[in-house]
Scaffold this active site. Structure first.
Site, PDB file in Angstrom:
ATOM      1  N   ASP A  26       0.847  -1.188   0.000  1.00 25.68           N
ATOM      2  CA  ASP A  26       0.000   0.000   0.000  1.00 25.68           C
ATOM      3  C   ASP A  26       0.882   1.238   0.000  1.00 25.68           C
ATOM      4  O   ASP A  26       1.985   1.219   0.555  1.00 25.68           O
ATOM      5  CB  ASP A  26      -0.901   0.029   1.236  1.00 25.68           C
ATOM      6  CG  ASP A  26      -1.940  -1.080   1.223  1.00 25.68           C
ATOM      7  OD1 ASP A  26      -2.386  -1.456   0.122  1.00 25.68           O
ATOM      8  OD2 ASP A  26      -2.299  -1.571   2.299  1.00 25.68           O
TER       9      ASP A  26
ATOM     10  N   ASP B 124      -7.170  -1.465  -4.138  1.00 33.01           N
ATOM     11  CA  ASP B 124      -8.163  -1.077  -3.129  1.00 33.01           C
ATOM     12  C   ASP B 124      -9.096  -0.008  -3.678  1.00 33.01           C
ATOM     13  O   ASP B 124     -10.313  -0.045  -3.462  1.00 33.01           O
ATOM     14  CB  ASP B 124      -7.474  -0.539  -1.877  1.00 33.01           C
ATOM     15  CG  ASP B 124      -6.630  -1.569  -1.169  1.00 33.01           C
ATOM     16  OD1 ASP B 124      -6.896  -2.772  -1.332  1.00 33.01           O
ATOM     17  OD2 ASP B 124      -5.690  -1.182  -0.451  1.00 33.01           O
TER      18      ASP B 124
END
Length: 204
Positions: free
Chosen positions: A143, A178
């Site tokens: 991420d 995401d």
């Protein structure tokens, strides 16, 4: 939308997702941060769980999550093909494409990253490393996008649960996969009637 066009869109999202992850993994060490703007930062973290960093606890949580993702992707793939055959709404098809691409993007991290990268602790990782940090199905998801619009704002004492504590909004760190999943789900929620309605079929 044809099946070929759907696959093209999925490929584009996957390509952007994986290029961004490999770049971050091979140029940043864990928790390194670059401030683009005060409200937008590139902050490299890794997680073992679901979108937005959620996790399943326990020794077998990671493998359970990865296997669940794989079954879910097969289910979403069938949903996409079936929806295209039924000439479903473009809202629905775009949503499924985004959810499918996002789920597949994070599966790639979970299945492969543990055996192709070494770790990122206090160093920049090497791709196709001789001593990878994990095993098959135990890779960690990369991420990097962080949008802290409000940082450490002192909440008044009277606010329930968080009163007197520093408050940060938006505190999640996420990746392209995401974002794709979230936009896909958002389309299904906001444009629910257009996505699942039959008006587009009646008009043909």
């Amino acid at each position: 939308m044809s099946l070929k066009k759907a696959y093209l869109y999925i490929f584009i999202v996957l390509l952007i997702d994986q290029i961004s992850k490999v770049y971050i993994k091979t140029n940043f060490f864990l928790n390194e941060e670059v401030k683009v703007f005060e409200w937008f930062r590139i902050h490299f973290i890794e997680n073992e769980g679901m979108a937005w960093g959620a996790e399943i606890p326990g020794d077998y949580g990671k493998i359970i999550l990865t296997v669940f993702r794989i079954f879910a992707v097969f289910g979403i793939a069938w949903w996409l093909q079936d929806s295209i055959k039924k000439n479903s709404s473009k809202y629905l098809l775009v949503a499924i494409v985004l959810i499918f691409a996002g789920a597949l993007g994070n599966i790639i991290d979970s299945v492969f990253y543990g055996v192709i990268f070494d770790d990122s602790y206090h160093q920049v990782a090497t791709i196709f490393a001789e001593e990878p940090y994990g095993t098959w199905f135990h890779g960690e998801v990369v991420d990097m996008f962080y949008f802290p619009f409000i940082v450490d704002y002192p909440m008044p004492e009277w606010v329930p649960f968080i009163g007197g504590k520093p408050f940060t909004f938006f505190n999640a760190i996420f990746n392209v996969a995401d974002f794709a999943i979230s936009v896909g789900v958002g389309i299904l929620i906001v444009f629910n009637k257009k996505a699942f309605g039959e008006n587009h079929l009646l008009a043909k």
